[in-house]
Design a protein around this motif. Structure first.
Motif, mmCIF file in Angstrom:
data_model
loop_
_atom_site.group_PDB
_atom_site.id
_atom_site.type_symbol
_atom_site.label_atom_id
_atom_site.label_comp_id
_atom_site.label_asym_id
_atom_site.label_seq_id
_atom_site.Cartn_x
_atom_site.Cartn_y
_atom_site.Cartn_z
ATOM 1 N N VAL A 126 43.168 43.910 47.744
ATOM 2 C CA VAL A 126 43.073 42.533 47.252
ATOM 3 C C VAL A 126 42.432 41.644 48.315
ATOM 4 O O VAL A 126 41.567 40.803 48.017
ATOM 5 N N ASP A 127 42.837 41.826 49.562
ATOM 6 C CA ASP A 127 42.258 41.060 50.665
ATOM 7 C C ASP A 127 40.772 41.376 50.818
ATOM 8 O O ASP A 127 39.941 40.479 51.051
ATOM 9 N N ALA A 128 40.399 42.660 50.673
ATOM 10 C CA ALA A 128 38.994 43.055 50.791
ATOM 11 C C ALA A 128 38.164 42.406 49.680
ATOM 12 O O ALA A 128 37.046 41.922 49.928
ATOM 13 N N VAL A 129 38.688 42.390 48.459
ATOM 14 C CA VAL A 129 37.968 41.758 47.354
ATOM 15 C C VAL A 129 37.810 40.260 47.601
ATOM 16 O O VAL A 129 36.746 39.676 47.336
ATOM 17 N N THR A 130 38.856 39.630 48.134
ATOM 18 C CA THR A 130 38.794 38.197 48.437
ATOM 19 C C THR A 130 37.690 37.896 49.437
ATOM 20 O O THR A 130 36.921 36.935 49.272
ATOM 21 N N GLN A 131 37.570 38.727 50.472
ATOM 22 C CA GLN A 131 36.507 38.531 51.459
ATOM 23 C C GLN A 131 35.140 38.836 50.857
ATOM 24 O O GLN A 131 34.159 38.134 51.131
ATOM 25 N N LEU A 132 35.068 39.868 50.028
ATOM 26 C CA LEU A 132 33.804 40.262 49.421
ATOM 27 C C LEU A 132 33.275 39.169 48.494
ATOM 28 O O LEU A 132 32.056 38.941 48.424
ATOM 29 N N ALA A 133 34.173 38.478 47.803
ATOM 30 C CA ALA A 133 33.772 37.442 46.851
ATOM 31 C C ALA A 133 33.021 36.299 47.521
ATOM 32 O O ALA A 133 32.267 35.572 46.855
ATOM 33 N N GLN A 134 33.188 36.129 48.829
ATOM 34 C CA GLN A 134 32.480 35.078 49.553
ATOM 35 C C GLN A 134 30.999 35.407 49.749
ATOM 36 O O GLN A 134 30.203 34.518 50.093
ATOM 37 N N HIS A 135 30.632 36.676 49.554
ATOM 38 C CA HIS A 135 29.252 37.111 49.834
ATOM 39 C C HIS A 135 28.533 37.671 48.609
ATOM 40 O O HIS A 135 27.305 37.826 48.655
ATOM 41 N N VAL A 136 29.264 38.008 47.554
ATOM 42 C CA VAL A 136 28.657 38.607 46.368
ATOM 43 C C VAL A 136 28.887 37.678 45.181
ATOM 44 O O VAL A 136 30.026 37.426 44.787
ATOM 45 N N ALA A 137 27.805 37.163 44.610
ATOM 46 C CA ALA A 137 27.914 36.225 43.502
ATOM 47 C C ALA A 137 28.267 36.942 42.201
ATOM 48 O O ALA A 137 27.950 38.117 42.013
ATOM 49 N N LYS A 138 28.947 36.243 41.325
ATOM 50 C CA LYS A 138 29.310 36.740 39.992
ATOM 51 C C LYS A 138 30.021 38.094 40.070
ATOM 52 O O LYS A 138 29.726 39.018 39.298
ATOM 53 N N LEU A 139 30.952 38.195 40.991
ATOM 54 C CA LEU A 139 31.708 39.434 41.166
ATOM 55 C C LEU A 139 32.849 39.496 40.160
ATOM 56 O O LEU A 139 33.586 38.522 39.978
ATOM 57 N N GLU A 140 32.978 40.627 39.495
ATOM 58 C CA GLU A 140 34.125 40.898 38.636
ATOM 59 C C GLU A 140 34.728 42.230 39.044
ATOM 60 O O GLU A 140 34.016 43.144 39.483
ATOM 61 N N VAL A 141 36.042 42.339 38.899
ATOM 62 C CA VAL A 141 36.765 43.527 39.335
ATOM 63 C C VAL A 141 37.384 44.224 38.133
ATOM 64 O O VAL A 141 38.005 43.581 37.277
ATOM 65 N N VAL A 142 37.211 45.529 38.073
ATOM 66 C CA VAL A 142 37.843 46.366 37.060
ATOM 67 C C VAL A 142 38.875 47.238 37.771
ATOM 68 O O VAL A 142 38.551 47.919 38.753
ATOM 69 N N VAL A 143 40.114 47.213 37.290
ATOM 70 C CA VAL A 143 41.196 47.950 37.944
ATOM 71 C C VAL A 143 41.800 48.935 36.937
ATOM 72 O O VAL A 143 42.659 48.559 36.136
ATOM 73 N N PRO A 144 41.370 50.199 36.954
ATOM 74 C CA PRO A 144 42.012 51.209 36.104
ATOM 75 C C PRO A 144 43.400 51.553 36.661
ATOM 76 O O PRO A 144 43.571 51.701 37.872
ATOM 77 N N THR A 145 44.378 51.656 35.780
ATOM 78 C CA THR A 145 45.736 51.974 36.216
ATOM 79 C C THR A 145 46.354 53.001 35.279
ATOM 80 O O THR A 145 45.744 53.427 34.298
ATOM 81 N N VAL A 146 47.604 53.370 35.601
ATOM 82 C CA VAL A 146 48.413 54.232 34.742
ATOM 83 C C VAL A 146 49.767 53.571 34.542
ATOM 84 O O VAL A 146 50.122 52.608 35.245
#
Length: 308
Positions: free
Chosen positions: A99-119
């Motif tokens: 989650v922290d990595a995605v938060t940091q990544l969002a500052q540099h990658v525009a229009k970022l969306e995350v898909v989280v497959p789970t069980v």
């Protein structure tokens, strides 16, 4: 044996062994057969190997349970697949870091969306972890879905970050450039470093003998370097293309189409050959029996020989 070089290695120790194929390749063979049948009437450009699925060729299954305003993945977005693990201890260790990595990544990658497959076992916990994520998050429970839905979902993404495990091989089959991460209890990490005599943990890297997929393990499993590696994959078509090429090379080794020349496997196989114990395996190929069918034939032959 599920990897081709395991057959001569085990036979060198006097253990009757037959290479049948990796279970994940069975999914690839079935998906490829379905894809080929569907596209027979309309030929299209296919990748240069029959194992990897064409990235972005498939569309994600609908509907999604989403935290964003829309229940569908928007067109023109950058899609990141995040896989924190399928067991609760994995999710507890990996989830906050990712989650922290995605938060940091969002500052540099525009229009970022995350898909989280789970069980089922971790779905609710993962959903709570990603509620604080600053980008749209699409939770997809795959527990009761056929394998094609999983690969369809993977192939719709531009890149992935995954806890080390079988899912890394599955992402390679789907042709998704991937960053591998794993964090465990400090005592577990210490024991692993003392006992494990390997440089890598993901199967593609082990087979290739080099870090084709970035790995961030134990103490190195931190948000900043993970975000940096993902940024490279998401912003560089060349980086994605190179990793897909390496993934196809690893899958070719898994199928028995190419020899494994990475250490320590090469040295072990050379010893087998020197002792005249090397044996030829039957490689997997399009139209050949599936790994499960090959395994069933081996077991039936064994039973017939013992109980004629």
């Amino acid at each position: 044996a599920i990897l081709p070089f395991e057959q001569p290695l085990m036979r060198s120790f006097g253990v009757p062994t037959t290479f049948v194929g990796h279970p994940s390749l069975e999914d690839a063979m079935c998906l490829r057969a379905t894809h080929d049948a569907q596209s027979a009437a309309t030929p299209s450009a296919l990748p240069d190997t029959h194992w990897a699925l064409p990235p972005r060729h498939f569309h994600p299954p609908q509907p999604y349970a989403s935290h964003s305003a829309t229940a569908e993945l928007a067109v023109g977005t950058t899609r990141l697949c995040v896989l924190p693990g399928s067991r609760m201890n994995e999710v507890q260790n990996m989830g906050p870091v990712l989650v922290d990595a995605v938060t940091q990544l969002a500052q540099h990658v525009a229009k970022l969306e995350v898909v989280v497959p789970t069980v089922d076992a971790v779905h609710d916990h993962v959903r709570r972890l990603f509620e604080s994520c600053p980008v749209p998050v699409h939770m997809v429970n795959l527990s009761h879905q056929p394998p094609r839905h999983q690969y369809t979902l993977f192939a719709s993404c531009d890149a992935a970050v995954a806890a080390s495990g079988t899912v890394v091989t599955e992402l390679a089959i789907a042709g998704v450039p991937t960053v591998v991460a794993y964090r465990a209890h400090p005592l577990t990490a210490l024991i692993a470093r003392l006992v494990a005599n390997v440089r890598f943990v993901s199967l593609p890297n082990l087979l290739l003998g080099r870090p084709a997929l970035p790995e961030f393990l134990f103490a190195d499993c931190r948000a900043a370097p993970i975000a940096s590696a993902l940024r490279t994959l998401l912003t560089s078509e060349q980086a994605r293309r190179h990793q897909r090429h390496d993934m196809r090379a690893a899958l070719a080794i898994m199928a028995g189409e190419q020899p494994c020349t990475a250490e320590p496997f090469r040295s072990l196989l050379n010893r087998c050959a020197a002792a005249h114990t090397a044996s030829q395996y039957v490689a997997l190929s399009p139209g050949s029996p599936l790994p499960s069918e090959r395994a069933a034939h081996v077991l039936l032959d064994l039973l017939r020989s013992r109980y004629p």
